[in-house]
Design a protein around this motif. Structure first.
Motif, mmCIF file in Angstrom:
data_model
loop_
_atom_site.group_PDB
_atom_site.id
_atom_site.type_symbol
_atom_site.label_atom_id
_atom_site.label_comp_id
_atom_site.label_asym_id
_atom_site.label_seq_id
_atom_site.Cartn_x
_atom_site.Cartn_y
_atom_site.Cartn_z
ATOM 1 N N PHE A 69 46.355 35.972 48.900
ATOM 2 C CA PHE A 69 45.547 36.702 47.930
ATOM 3 C C PHE A 69 46.131 38.095 47.719
ATOM 4 O O PHE A 69 46.631 38.721 48.651
ATOM 5 N N ASN A 70 46.046 38.556 46.488
ATOM 6 C CA ASN A 70 46.490 39.907 46.144
ATOM 7 C C ASN A 70 45.272 40.764 45.837
ATOM 8 O O ASN A 70 44.444 40.393 44.987
ATOM 9 N N LEU A 71 45.132 41.900 46.527
ATOM 10 C CA LEU A 71 43.993 42.785 46.292
ATOM 11 C C LEU A 71 44.178 43.523 44.976
ATOM 12 O O LEU A 71 45.119 44.289 44.801
ATOM 13 N N ILE A 72 43.257 43.279 44.051
ATOM 14 C CA ILE A 72 43.276 43.943 42.751
ATOM 15 C C ILE A 72 42.475 45.232 42.785
ATOM 16 O O ILE A 72 42.871 46.256 42.226
ATOM 17 N N ASP A 73 41.335 45.183 43.496
ATOM 18 C CA ASP A 73 40.456 46.354 43.519
ATOM 19 C C ASP A 73 39.590 46.334 44.776
ATOM 20 O O ASP A 73 39.141 45.271 45.206
ATOM 21 N N ALA A 113 33.226 46.242 47.873
ATOM 22 C CA ALA A 113 33.562 45.040 47.115
ATOM 23 C C ALA A 113 35.077 44.884 47.101
ATOM 24 O O ALA A 113 35.802 45.792 46.682
ATOM 25 N N TYR A 114 35.542 43.741 47.575
ATOM 26 C CA TYR A 114 36.967 43.411 47.597
ATOM 27 C C TYR A 114 37.210 42.366 46.508
ATOM 28 O O TYR A 114 36.583 41.296 46.513
ATOM 29 N N HIS A 115 38.131 42.659 45.580
ATOM 30 C CA HIS A 115 38.397 41.753 44.470
ATOM 31 C C HIS A 115 39.867 41.328 44.519
ATOM 32 O O HIS A 115 40.771 42.132 44.329
ATOM 33 N N PHE A 116 40.078 40.032 44.818
ATOM 34 C CA PHE A 116 41.428 39.479 44.992
ATOM 35 C C PHE A 116 41.768 38.498 43.879
ATOM 36 O O PHE A 116 40.873 37.881 43.285
ATOM 37 N N SER A 117 43.051 38.315 43.655
ATOM 38 C CA SER A 117 43.535 37.191 42.836
ATOM 39 C C SER A 117 44.330 36.257 43.730
ATOM 40 O O SER A 117 44.901 36.672 44.746
ATOM 41 N N VAL A 118 44.350 34.982 43.363
ATOM 42 C CA VAL A 118 45.128 33.998 44.120
ATOM 43 C C VAL A 118 46.611 34.188 43.806
ATOM 44 O O VAL A 118 47.013 34.340 42.671
ATOM 45 N N ILE A 119 47.419 34.173 44.848
ATOM 46 C CA ILE A 119 48.862 34.268 44.666
ATOM 47 C C ILE A 119 49.444 32.865 44.527
ATOM 48 O O ILE A 119 49.173 31.993 45.344
ATOM 49 N N HIS A 160 34.754 43.239 57.654
ATOM 50 C CA HIS A 160 35.526 44.248 56.938
ATOM 51 C C HIS A 160 36.963 44.321 57.460
ATOM 52 O O HIS A 160 37.909 44.509 56.679
ATOM 53 N N ALA A 161 37.140 44.178 58.757
ATOM 54 C CA ALA A 161 38.482 44.206 59.329
ATOM 55 C C ALA A 161 39.318 43.049 58.799
ATOM 56 O O ALA A 161 40.506 43.223 58.452
ATOM 57 N N LEU A 162 38.720 41.861 58.707
ATOM 58 C CA LEU A 162 39.438 40.704 58.191
ATOM 59 C C LEU A 162 39.830 40.894 56.728
ATOM 60 O O LEU A 162 40.973 40.626 56.338
ATOM 61 N N LEU A 163 38.904 41.368 55.928
ATOM 62 C CA LEU A 163 39.182 41.549 54.501
ATOM 63 C C LEU A 163 40.232 42.636 54.280
ATOM 64 O O LEU A 163 41.076 42.522 53.380
ATOM 65 N N SER A 164 40.200 43.671 55.088
ATOM 66 C CA SER A 164 41.218 44.715 54.989
ATOM 67 C C SER A 164 42.590 44.179 55.372
ATOM 68 O O SER A 164 43.602 44.499 54.729
ATOM 69 N N SER A 165 42.649 43.354 56.411
ATOM 70 C CA SER A 165 43.928 42.776 56.815
ATOM 71 C C SER A 165 44.433 41.793 55.773
ATOM 72 O O SER A 165 45.641 41.705 55.513
ATOM 73 N N GLU A 177 48.090 41.918 54.042
ATOM 74 C CA GLU A 177 49.054 40.833 54.180
ATOM 75 C C GLU A 177 49.569 40.357 52.822
ATOM 76 O O GLU A 177 50.762 40.181 52.624
ATOM 77 N N GLY A 178 48.667 40.159 51.874
ATOM 78 C CA GLY A 178 49.054 39.752 50.530
ATOM 79 C C GLY A 178 49.818 38.445 50.464
ATOM 80 O O GLY A 178 50.686 38.273 49.607
#
Length: 224
Positions: free
Chosen positions: A153-157, A218-224, A140-145, A149-150
């Motif tokens: 990956f860009n966090l959508i939701d 649930a972490y939902h990212f898009s590729v930058i 969870h710490a990694l996914l939050s970081s 950072e963005g």
């Protein structure tokens, strides 16, 4: 709420190339296929690969592979999913796994990671056969970081919800959670009385069922 129900609220799976990483015996891969996805089920355990092949139709590509070395072509996937599997990746290769996700996703593709928290009635029982407090916390710490950072990956939701599973008997719990892993089964055999007691105390029977609850995010990212 279920994993696939939440995912479909964010992303249309119909005719999308979707990789289920850490697919196990193919439970979630089958659900993705029912939503119209073209699924590649990736699993590190050769025995579970064979189980997934038996469960899934020939329309699914069931492949043995690792998150940090995916057997998928560059830019071939619309979506990569990790359902309760990301924390099983050794932390030493988390960066490589994320690089692989970026490599195989199409421009604008999505990365969907669902991770259990180290608490909840399900966790209270499972931790007696495999304590994942450290690996879940680190994940969870990694996914939050990553969200902060963005860079790749860009966090959508990000949505927290609770997964609820029914276990009418202790035997059902054993078959679904403990005996699928020989290491867990060995620990269980030495601690059966204490584990069964914890199961009985954790079980939620308030609505007439027999449930354990696992909070997750649930972490939902898009590729930058």
């Amino acid at each position: 709420m279920g994993h696939i129900e939440h995912l479909t609220s964010l992303f249309d799976l119909a005719n999308k190339a979707v990789a289920d990483i850490g697919a196990g015996s193919g439970v979630f891969s089958a659900q993705l296929m029912r939503e119209g996805a073209r699924v590649s089920a990736i699993e590190i355990d050769s025995d579970k690969v064979e189980m997934a092949k038996a469960k899934l139709s020939s329309a699914a590509a069931v492949l043995e592979g690792r998150a940090e070395d995916l057997p998928l072509a560059d830019g071939s996937q619309d979506l990569l999913c990790f359902f309760f599997s990301f924390h099983h990746i050794p932390h030493e290769v988390h960066a490589e796994a994320l690089q692989e996700a970026s490599r195989v996703l199409k421009p604008g593709g999505r990365l969907h990671v669902v991770e259990p928290f180290p608490y909840g009635s399900m966790f209270d029982v499972v931790r007696m056969v495999e304590d994942e407090t450290e690996v879940r916390t680190r994940s969870h710490a990694l996914l939050s970081s990553l969200a902060e950072e963005g860079e790749a990956f860009n966090l959508i939701d990000k949505t927290d919800y609770t997964l609820t599973r029914s276990y009418p008997t202790f035997q059902d719990f054993l078959e679904q959670i403990v005996r699928v892993d020989p290491a867990r089964n060995c620990i269980f055999e030495n601690n059966r009385i204490a584990i069964e007691d914890q199961f009985d105390r954790a079980l939620d029977c308030s609505t007439g069922g027999h449930f354990l609850h696992q909070p997750c995010a649930a972490y939902h990212f898009s590729v930058i």
